[in-house]
Design an enzyme around this catalytic site. Structure first.
Site, PDB file in Angstrom:
ATOM      1  N   SER A  58      45.651  39.165  37.422  1.00  0.00           N
ATOM      2  CA  SER A  58      45.633  38.764  36.066  1.00  0.00           C
ATOM      3  C   SER A  58      45.506  37.199  36.238  1.00  0.00           C
ATOM      4  O   SER A  58      44.749  36.745  37.165  1.00  0.00           O
ATOM      5  CB  SER A  58      46.727  39.102  35.152  1.00  0.00           C
ATOM      6  OG  SER A  58      46.691  38.648  33.900  1.00  0.00           O
ATOM      7  N   ASP A 112      39.238  46.209  30.135  1.00  0.00           N
ATOM      8  CA  ASP A 112      40.642  45.637  30.362  1.00  0.00           C
ATOM      9  C   ASP A 112      41.406  45.156  29.103  1.00  0.00           C
ATOM     10  O   ASP A 112      40.878  44.427  28.312  1.00  0.00           O
ATOM     11  CB  ASP A 112      40.281  44.168  31.283  1.00  0.00           C
ATOM     12  CG  ASP A 112      41.476  43.263  31.272  1.00  0.00           C
ATOM     13  OD1 ASP A 112      42.475  43.471  30.719  1.00  0.00           O
ATOM     14  OD2 ASP A 112      41.511  42.919  32.425  1.00  0.00           O
ATOM     15  N   HIS A 120      44.974  46.956  33.218  1.00  0.00           N
ATOM     16  CA  HIS A 120      44.743  45.676  33.593  1.00  0.00           C
ATOM     17  C   HIS A 120      44.960  45.347  35.016  1.00  0.00           C
ATOM     18  O   HIS A 120      44.034  45.317  35.626  1.00  0.00           O
ATOM     19  CB  HIS A 120      45.728  44.748  32.538  1.00  0.00           C
ATOM     20  CG  HIS A 120      45.644  43.277  32.873  1.00  0.00           C
ATOM     21  ND1 HIS A 120      44.386  42.587  32.830  1.00  0.00           N
ATOM     22  CD2 HIS A 120      46.491  42.137  33.032  1.00  0.00           C
ATOM     23  CE1 HIS A 120      44.586  41.140  32.728  1.00  0.00           C
ATOM     24  NE2 HIS A 120      45.940  40.855  32.968  1.00  0.00           N
TER      25      HIS A 120
END
Length: 328
Positions: free
Chosen positions: A108, A204, A271
């Protein structure tokens, strides 16, 4: 480590009293699982490596680097790049300078930090060291939201402006573009010299919720159930998500002929996938061509094969691990 970014004095001030803004609030011990696991069954290629988890506290993917301090009583110091340098100095003096192999990775905001610092990291180590970088869910595309607004671009513009990150970003990119555009990997990936691997879910959930359908773009909450669980999405919403996947694949298509750029793009509503055993490497992990993410990264890192694994569109992959926030 991931944890988003802050783009205003008030949002950055709010982070000061959390583990994403001050070591006063960080857990003293964290789980090492997935790619950090010491168990060969869970982490076949990297279980016996030396591993360091870098805590995230600057709110700009370790790139804050302003010319001047704010003198308005906020006691905010945007020092991400300086923190990065200090951590690297410490690791080099603790033995990393002797490494024969090194892998910088993050998820991320940490995946974006990995891409931003990948070439710097390569420069720190000897030219004989095999250095590579793995970004997990760190490829944030500069896409407009469902109403045609540049939500993520204006957010990144504020982050880059507030935290003075221009000096930390890719120099080739900043030379030809506005600095905030160089916060988007699609703008600087081709300038990177170090081998990169992208683990990226094509659906995502963070991007669906913050880039494609931010709350401001959906005042009546028509997307609310879909953003909690992809199986709740109606055909029109799925069309939008498929379109997002198509534009991601088009951006990545540029690198089809680049053997040292590896990718694992699966069609899961998730994610981060490299730091959980369930998604990194277990009997129930997502697979493409019957290979887990861990096996794919290992195949690429150790040059067992060129790895470009791209999934068919949702819902075709029965091995996917899909997040479900309906009971959160």
């Amino acid at each position: 480590q991931g944890g988003g970014w802050c783009n205003t004095l008030s949002s950055c001030s709010a982070r000061k009293s959390t583990k994403l803004g001050s070591s006063n609030y960080m857990e003293r011990q964290v789980q090492f699982s997935g790619i950090l696991s010491h168990d060969p069954l869970q982490n076949p290629d990297f279980f016996n490596w030396n591993k360091v988890k870098i805590r995230y506290c600057d709110g700009a993917s370790f790139s804050g680097n302003p010319e001047t301090e704010f003198k308005n009583g906020t006691k905010l110091f945007f020092r991400g790049h300086v923190i990065w340098n200090a951590i690297m100095d410490e690791l080099l003096s603790s033995g990393m300078a002797k490494a024969k192999q090194a892998l910088l990775t993050g998820c991320s905001a940490g995946g974006l930090a990995t891409l931003i610092h990948c070439d710097d990291f390569r420069e720190l180590l000897s030219k004989d060291t095999d250095v590579k970088c793995l970004a997990d869910a760190g490829f944030f595309p500069n896409e407009k939201d469902i109403n045609g607004n540049s939500t993520i671009e204006s957010f990144y513009r504020d982050v880059v402006h507030l935290q003075g990150t221009a000096k930390s970003l890719n120099h080739d990119c900043v030379a030809r573009s506005e600095p905030h555009k160089c916060f988007f990997p699609q703008e600087f990936l081709r300038s990177l010299k170090t081998p990169i691997f992208l683990v990226q879910p094509a659906y995502d959930f963070w991007q669906a919720t913050n880039i494609l359908v931010p709350d401001a773009a959906d005042p009546h909450g028509r997307w609310h159930r879909c953003k909690l669980n992809i199986f709740n999405c109606d055909p029109r919403q799925l069309d939008v998500l498929h379109g997002h996947r198509n534009s991601l694949l088009k951006m990545l298509g540029e690198y089809e002929q680049t053997p040292e750029l590896g990718m694992f793009v699966n069609s899961c509503f998730v994610h981060c996938q490299t730091w959980m055993t369930d998604t990194w490497h277990s009997s129930t992990s997502p697979r493409i061509n019957n290979r887990t993410i861990a096996e794919s990264v290992g195949d690429w890192y150790f040059k067992r094969e060129t790895v470009k694994r791209i999934d068919c569109p949702f819902p075709c992959n029965p091995t996917c691990y899909h997040m479900d926030f309906t009971h959160g």
